[in-house]
Design an enzyme around this catalytic site. Structure first.
Site, PDB file in Angstrom:
ATOM      1  N   ARG A  42      58.706  74.232  10.309  1.00 44.84           N
ATOM      2  CA  ARG A  42      57.877  74.865  11.980  1.00 44.84           C
ATOM      3  C   ARG A  42      58.214  75.974  12.974  1.00 44.84           C
ATOM      4  O   ARG A  42      57.448  77.127  12.904  1.00 44.84           O
ATOM      5  CB  ARG A  42      57.494  73.452  13.074  1.00 44.84           C
ATOM      6  CG  ARG A  42      56.340  73.617  13.791  1.00 44.84           C
ATOM      7  CD  ARG A  42      55.509  72.759  14.702  1.00 44.84           C
ATOM      8  NE  ARG A  42      55.982  72.711  15.783  1.00 44.84           N
ATOM      9  CZ  ARG A  42      53.975  73.251  15.810  1.00 44.84           C
ATOM     10  NH1 ARG A  42      52.940  73.124  15.100  1.00 44.84           N
ATOM     11  NH2 ARG A  42      53.093  73.214  16.769  1.00 44.84           N
ATOM     12  N   HIS A  48      61.410  70.073  11.970  1.00 43.17           N
ATOM     13  CA  HIS A  48      61.006  71.041  13.253  1.00 43.17           C
ATOM     14  C   HIS A  48      61.458  72.721  13.230  1.00 43.17           C
ATOM     15  O   HIS A  48      60.727  73.766  13.363  1.00 43.17           O
ATOM     16  CB  HIS A  48      61.352  70.073  14.541  1.00 43.17           C
ATOM     17  CG  HIS A  48      60.108  70.852  16.000  1.00 43.17           C
ATOM     18  ND1 HIS A  48      59.281  69.866  16.060  1.00 43.17           N
ATOM     19  CD2 HIS A  48      59.728  71.322  16.830  1.00 43.17           C
ATOM     20  CE1 HIS A  48      57.892  70.512  16.778  1.00 43.17           C
ATOM     21  NE2 HIS A  48      58.929  71.692  17.479  1.00 43.17           N
ATOM     22  N   TYR A  50      58.665  82.153  20.411  1.00 43.41           N
ATOM     23  CA  TYR A  50      58.862  82.438  18.460  1.00 43.41           C
ATOM     24  C   TYR A  50      58.805  84.632  18.886  1.00 43.41           C
ATOM     25  O   TYR A  50      59.854  84.744  18.313  1.00 43.41           O
ATOM     26  CB  TYR A  50      57.447  82.749  17.582  1.00 43.41           C
ATOM     27  CG  TYR A  50      57.584  80.962  17.382  1.00 43.41           C
ATOM     28  CD1 TYR A  50      58.615  80.224  17.119  1.00 43.41           C
ATOM     29  CD2 TYR A  50      56.589  80.287  17.745  1.00 43.41           C
ATOM     30  CE1 TYR A  50      58.524  78.788  17.245  1.00 43.41           C
ATOM     31  CE2 TYR A  50      57.106  78.943  17.842  1.00 43.41           C
ATOM     32  CZ  TYR A  50      57.489  78.191  17.275  1.00 43.41           C
ATOM     33  OH  TYR A  50      57.894  76.793  17.161  1.00 43.41           O
ATOM     34  N   ARG A  95      53.432  69.985  12.424  1.00 43.01           N
ATOM     35  CA  ARG A  95      54.901  69.289  13.073  1.00 43.01           C
ATOM     36  C   ARG A  95      55.064  67.789  12.146  1.00 43.01           C
ATOM     37  O   ARG A  95      54.431  67.848  11.455  1.00 43.01           O
ATOM     38  CB  ARG A  95      53.998  67.894  14.309  1.00 43.01           C
ATOM     39  CG  ARG A  95      53.775  69.175  15.361  1.00 43.01           C
ATOM     40  CD  ARG A  95      53.707  68.369  16.675  1.00 43.01           C
ATOM     41  NE  ARG A  95      53.077  69.375  17.821  1.00 43.01           N
ATOM     42  CZ  ARG A  95      52.224  70.265  17.618  1.00 43.01           C
ATOM     43  NH1 ARG A  95      51.066  69.441  17.072  1.00 43.01           N
ATOM     44  NH2 ARG A  95      51.863  71.112  19.167  1.00 43.01           N
ATOM     45  N   HIS A 102      49.086  74.625  19.478  1.00 44.90           N
ATOM     46  CA  HIS A 102      49.260  74.563  21.090  1.00 44.90           C
ATOM     47  C   HIS A 102      48.703  75.036  21.389  1.00 44.90           C
ATOM     48  O   HIS A 102      47.413  75.733  21.405  1.00 44.90           O
ATOM     49  CB  HIS A 102      50.509  76.159  20.799  1.00 44.90           C
ATOM     50  CG  HIS A 102      51.478  75.684  20.408  1.00 44.90           C
ATOM     51  ND1 HIS A 102      52.378  76.666  19.647  1.00 44.90           N
ATOM     52  CD2 HIS A 102      52.707  75.290  19.957  1.00 44.90           C
ATOM     53  CE1 HIS A 102      53.807  76.587  19.338  1.00 44.90           C
ATOM     54  NE2 HIS A 102      53.946  75.137  19.483  1.00 44.90           N
ATOM     55  N   LYS A 146      48.102  66.478  18.911  1.00 47.71           N
ATOM     56  CA  LYS A 146      48.856  66.002  20.162  1.00 47.71           C
ATOM     57  C   LYS A 146      47.462  66.435  20.656  1.00 47.71           C
ATOM     58  O   LYS A 146      46.105  66.788  20.305  1.00 47.71           O
ATOM     59  CB  LYS A 146      49.122  66.914  20.879  1.00 47.71           C
ATOM     60  CG  LYS A 146      51.177  66.598  20.408  1.00 47.71           C
ATOM     61  CD  LYS A 146      51.680  67.596  21.189  1.00 47.71           C
ATOM     62  CE  LYS A 146      53.859  67.741  20.764  1.00 47.71           C
ATOM     63  NZ  LYS A 146      54.094  68.260  21.865  1.00 47.71           N
TER      64      LYS A 146
END
Length: 306
Positions: free
Chosen positions: A255, A252, A287, A158, A278, A182
């Site tokens: 990414r 992004h 994806y 990110r 994730h 995150k």
């Protein structure tokens, strides 16, 4: 609601903000968005005559979200605001600020699962070729831009993760970067030889930009301070403008492109999940839809009886 004239309780919101940052490890962006959403909710409730936080009811929450929909808010925005309300009211109930959580049965519209924009593999290569040619002028900023693009595409990280990197977070021998994702979750992200070469050249050029505000930051701006996400977005848009047929994507989008190309190359879905950081495999599975769409398009263009 022990509220101010704007319908918010500043002390409660300040406590909630601290909870999001220190206990939940939310990013600055998410924290700001959630606090803003809750402030709007409390203001809406105040206008409806709700004078105490404990008086909020499920009907108030549904009316608030309904008003957002009537005003044309995107489903993703409404879903985020519902999540903010649930997080806030759940926290308020756990900490004794209210007796019960009225948001437990609050249902928001599902987020749209629009397929993310991605570059084709040849477009990604062309983008990096443009960045390499620009870096030939030895301008430290152009050398940096090349390294930024190579690392974004190689790693799928990110933009916030990239700008937070320090010099010691990158191991050029092992070709891995230590990334803080995150929820303050650390992961190791691999990158390839082209990115390693671009980073090596940047670390040499970086010395020309060092200043009092540089600290350990890996990527610096013209004045020597740590680069920020806005600058990285500008870099991506600027280079892609040289490719007339490529979509105009931000960081992004690189990414998304990295994830899609990994899957197209045969990478296991769980490996891609680990690389991207994730928490849920379901997030990564979008994806596979991108790759299947591309497979179908290629088939229809190539097969005589498609």
């Amino acid at each position: 609601m022990a509220a101010g004239a704007d319908g918010t309780d500043s002390a409660v919101l300040a406590d909630f903000e601290r909870h999001l940052r220190s206990e939940r490890g939310r990013s600055d962006h998410t924290t700001r968005a959630y606090v803003s959403d809750v402030r709007q909710l409390l203001s809406f409730a105040m206008d409806r005559g709700v004078s105490e936080l404990g008086e909020l009811r499920l009907a108030d929450l549904r009316s608030w979200l309904g008003e957002q929909a009537d005003r044309g808010a995107a489903r993703s925005t409404i879903a985020r605001r519902a999540a903010a309300a649930r997080t806030f009211l759940g926290w308020a109930a756990r900490t004794g600020r209210i007796d019960s959580d009225p948001s437990r049965r609050l249902v928001a519209p599902r987020r749209g699962r629009a397929l993310p924009g991605v570059l084709k593999q040849r477009e990604a290569s062309a983008m990096l070729d443009v960045a390499a040619v620009r870096a030939d002028d030895a301008d430290p900023i152009h050398v940096r831009d090349r390294a930024v693009l190579e690392l974004l595409y190689a790693s799928g990280m990110r933009v916030g993760e990239l700008v937070a990197l320090d010099v010691d977070d990158v191991d050029l021998d092992q070709r891995v970067a230590r990334v803080m994702g995150k929820g303050a979750k650390e992961r190791m992200v691999p990158f390839g030889i082209p990115a390693a070469r671009a980073l090596t050249e940047w670390l040499a050029a970086r010395r020309a930009l060092l200043g009092p505000r540089s600290g350990p930051a890996l990527f610096l701006g013209r004045r020597g301070a740590r680069i920020d996400p806005r600058q990285v977005r500008s870099v991506v848009h600027d280079v892609l403008r040289h490719l007339p047929d490529a979509p105009d994507l931000g960081p992004h989008g690189l990414r998304h492109s990295a994830a899609t190309h990994l899957l197209e190359g045969g990478a296991d879905l769980r490996i891609v999940q680990e690389v991207l950081g994730h928490a849920s495999l379901a997030t990564t599975q979008i994806y596979t839809h991108v790759s299947v769409d591309r497979l179908r398009t290629s088939y229809e263009q190539a097969h005589p009886r498609a």
